[in-house]
Design a protein around this motif. Structure first.
Motif, PDB file in Angstrom:
ATOM      1  N   PRO A  54       0.825  -1.210   0.000  1.00 42.06           N
ATOM      2  CA  PRO A  54       0.000   0.000   0.000  1.00 42.06           C
ATOM      3  C   PRO A  54       0.860   1.261   0.000  1.00 42.06           C
ATOM      4  CG  PRO A  54      -0.697  -1.543   1.709  1.00 42.06           C
ATOM      5  CD  PRO A  54       0.551  -2.077   1.111  1.00 42.06           C
ATOM      6  N   PRO A  55       0.492   2.285  -0.735  1.00 44.63           N
ATOM      7  CA  PRO A  55       1.342   3.469  -0.868  1.00 44.63           C
ATOM      8  C   PRO A  55       1.556   4.253   0.425  1.00 44.63           C
ATOM      9  CG  PRO A  55      -0.722   3.770  -2.078  1.00 44.63           C
ATOM     10  CD  PRO A  55      -0.704   2.371  -1.585  1.00 44.63           C
ATOM     11  N   GLY A  56       0.541   4.396   1.269  1.00 46.40           N
ATOM     12  CA  GLY A  56       0.693   5.164   2.503  1.00 46.40           C
ATOM     13  C   GLY A  56       1.802   4.628   3.392  1.00 46.40           C
ATOM     14  N   PRO A  57       1.715   3.364   3.808  1.00 52.89           N
ATOM     15  CA  PRO A  57       2.774   2.788   4.637  1.00 52.89           C
ATOM     16  C   PRO A  57       4.138   2.782   3.951  1.00 52.89           C
ATOM     17  CG  PRO A  57       0.803   1.460   4.823  1.00 52.89           C
ATOM     18  CD  PRO A  57       0.544   2.478   3.741  1.00 52.89           C
ATOM     19  N   ALA A  58       4.157   2.595   2.634  1.00 56.34           N
ATOM     20  CA  ALA A  58       5.437   2.600   1.914  1.00 56.34           C
ATOM     21  C   ALA A  58       6.078   3.992   1.951  1.00 56.34           C
ATOM     22  CB  ALA A  58       5.240   2.145   0.476  1.00 56.34           C
ATOM     23  N   LEU A  59       5.283   5.042   1.769  1.00 54.56           N
ATOM     24  CA  LEU A  59       5.812   6.398   1.816  1.00 54.56           C
ATOM     25  C   LEU A  59       6.277   6.761   3.226  1.00 54.56           C
ATOM     26  CD1 LEU A  59       3.212   8.119  -0.494  1.00 54.56           C
ATOM     27  CD2 LEU A  59       5.678   7.983  -0.912  1.00 54.56           C
ATOM     28  N   VAL A  60       5.511   6.360   4.233  1.00 48.62           N
ATOM     29  CA  VAL A  60       5.893   6.634   5.618  1.00 48.62           C
ATOM     30  C   VAL A  60       7.206   5.923   5.945  1.00 48.62           C
ATOM     31  CG1 VAL A  60       5.234   6.194   8.020  1.00 48.62           C
ATOM     32  CG2 VAL A  60       3.586   7.189   6.436  1.00 48.62           C
ATOM     33  N   ALA A  61       7.347   4.690   5.507  1.00 53.45           N
ATOM     34  CA  ALA A  61       8.591   3.953   5.744  1.00 53.45           C
ATOM     35  C   ALA A  61       9.756   4.618   5.013  1.00 53.45           C
ATOM     36  CB  ALA A  61       8.438   2.504   5.287  1.00 53.45           C
ATOM     37  N   ALA A  62       9.516   5.068   3.789  1.00 58.97           N
ATOM     38  CA  ALA A  62      10.574   5.722   3.015  1.00 58.97           C
ATOM     39  C   ALA A  62      10.963   7.067   3.621  1.00 58.97           C
ATOM     40  CB  ALA A  62      10.124   5.913   1.568  1.00 58.97           C
ATOM     41  N   ALA A  63      10.062   7.679   4.384  1.00 61.86           N
ATOM     42  CA  ALA A  63      10.330   8.979   4.988  1.00 61.86           C
ATOM     43  C   ALA A  63      11.154   8.888   6.271  1.00 61.86           C
ATOM     44  CB  ALA A  63       9.017   9.702   5.270  1.00 61.86           C
ATOM     45  N   THR A  64      11.446   7.690   6.719  1.00 72.26           N
ATOM     46  CA  THR A  64      12.261   7.527   7.918  1.00 72.26           C
ATOM     47  C   THR A  64      13.617   8.181   7.690  1.00 72.26           C
ATOM     48  OG1 THR A  64      11.150   5.466   8.454  1.00 72.26           O
ATOM     49  CG2 THR A  64      13.290   5.848   9.487  1.00 72.26           C
ATOM     50  N   GLY A  65      13.975   9.111   8.554  1.00 68.38           N
ATOM     51  CA  GLY A  65      15.238   9.825   8.430  1.00 68.38           C
ATOM     52  C   GLY A  65      15.174  11.027   7.509  1.00 68.38           C
ATOM     53  N   ALA A  66      14.022  11.245   6.871  1.00 71.58           N
ATOM     54  CA  ALA A  66      13.888  12.380   5.953  1.00 71.58           C
ATOM     55  C   ALA A  66      13.590  13.659   6.735  1.00 71.58           C
ATOM     56  CB  ALA A  66      12.767  12.115   4.957  1.00 71.58           C
ATOM     57  N   ALA A  67      13.921  14.782   6.139  1.00 75.37           N
ATOM     58  CA  ALA A  67      13.615  16.072   6.742  1.00 75.37           C
ATOM     59  C   ALA A  67      12.213  16.533   6.371  1.00 75.37           C
ATOM     60  CB  ALA A  67      14.636  17.112   6.278  1.00 75.37           C
ATOM     61  N   LEU A  68      11.671  16.009   5.251  1.00 77.96           N
ATOM     62  CA  LEU A  68      10.382  16.467   4.765  1.00 77.96           C
ATOM     63  C   LEU A  68       9.820  15.436   3.792  1.00 77.96           C
ATOM     64  CD1 LEU A  68       8.439  18.991   4.653  1.00 77.96           C
ATOM     65  CD2 LEU A  68       9.743  19.715   2.649  1.00 77.96           C
ATOM     66  N   LEU A  69       8.510  15.229   3.834  1.00 77.24           N
ATOM     67  CA  LEU A  69       7.818  14.373   2.876  1.00 77.24           C
ATOM     68  C   LEU A  69       6.877  15.259   2.072  1.00 77.24           C
ATOM     69  CD1 LEU A  69       7.054  11.563   1.757  1.00 77.24           C
ATOM     70  CD2 LEU A  69       5.412  11.382   3.645  1.00 77.24           C
ATOM     71  N   VAL A  70       7.013  15.267   0.746  1.00 79.47           N
ATOM     72  CA  VAL A  70       6.200  16.110  -0.133  1.00 79.47           C
ATOM     73  C   VAL A  70       5.283  15.211  -0.954  1.00 79.47           C
ATOM     74  CG1 VAL A  70       6.234  17.841  -1.964  1.00 79.47           C
ATOM     75  CG2 VAL A  70       8.066  17.802  -0.247  1.00 79.47           C
ATOM     76  N   LEU A  71       3.985  15.532  -0.927  1.00 79.25           N
ATOM     77  CA  LEU A  71       2.976  14.735  -1.618  1.00 79.25           C
ATOM     78  C   LEU A  71       2.048  15.628  -2.421  1.00 79.25           C
ATOM     79  CD1 LEU A  71       1.838  12.582   1.422  1.00 79.25           C
ATOM     80  CD2 LEU A  71       3.382  11.851  -0.389  1.00 79.25           C
ATOM     81  N   GLY A  72       1.371  15.034  -3.411  1.00 75.84           N
ATOM     82  CA  GLY A  72       0.290  15.724  -4.094  1.00 75.84           C
ATOM     83  C   GLY A  72      -0.964  15.646  -3.241  1.00 75.84           C
ATOM     84  N   ASN A  73      -1.965  16.475  -3.518  1.00 77.87           N
ATOM     85  CA  ASN A  73      -3.134  16.514  -2.658  1.00 77.87           C
ATOM     86  C   ASN A  73      -4.156  15.429  -2.935  1.00 77.87           C
ATOM     87  OD1 ASN A  73      -3.867  17.978  -5.076  1.00 77.87           O
ATOM     88  ND2 ASN A  73      -5.698  18.671  -4.008  1.00 77.87           N
ATOM     89  N   ARG A  74      -4.151  14.832  -4.112  1.00 76.35           N
ATOM     90  CA  ARG A  74      -5.096  13.749  -4.365  1.00 76.35           C
ATOM     91  C   ARG A  74      -4.621  12.902  -5.532  1.00 76.35           C
ATOM     92  NH1 ARG A  74      -8.866  13.488  -7.882  1.00 76.35           N
ATOM     93  NH2 ARG A  74      -9.022  14.987  -9.545  1.00 76.35           N
ATOM     94  N   GLY A  75      -5.033  11.642  -5.491  1.00 79.08           N
ATOM     95  CA  GLY A  75      -4.661  10.709  -6.541  1.00 79.08           C
ATOM     96  C   GLY A  75      -5.822  10.452  -7.483  1.00 79.08           C
ATOM     97  N   HIS A  76      -5.734   9.394  -8.248  1.00 81.00           N
ATOM     98  CA  HIS A  76      -6.743   9.090  -9.257  1.00 81.00           C
ATOM     99  C   HIS A  76      -8.046   8.583  -8.658  1.00 81.00           C
ATOM    100  CE1 HIS A  76      -3.895   9.776 -12.440  1.00 81.00           C
ATOM    101  NE2 HIS A  76      -3.046   8.979 -11.834  1.00 81.00           N
TER     102      HIS A  76
END
Length: 59
Positions: A1-23
């Motif tokens: 699932p994209p949410g948990p994958a992005l949160v995991a990838a953000a570990t150690g990041a200074a900022l997570l940038v996302l678009g406001n909505r998907g398809h």
């Protein structure tokens, strides 16, 4: 699932940038489900970038 994958990838990041909505999100919804998930679970600040509706789609 994209949410948990992005949160995991953000570990150690200074900022997570996302678009406001998907398809799969209705156009009038303020945020998509992935963005909402990340806002509540990310280990760093999250920025939601909204698409400029006044600009035409193009390259």
């Amino acid at each position: 699932p994209p949410g948990p994958a992005l949160v995991a990838a953000a570990t150690g990041a200074a900022l997570l940038v996302l678009g406001n909505r998907g398809h799969g999100t209705p156009p009038d919804a303020p945020l998509g489900t992935v963005a909402q998930y990340c806002l509540h679970h990310a280990p760093c600040p999250v920025v939601i970038v909204r698409r400029d509706q006044s600009r035409e789609d193009g390259p």
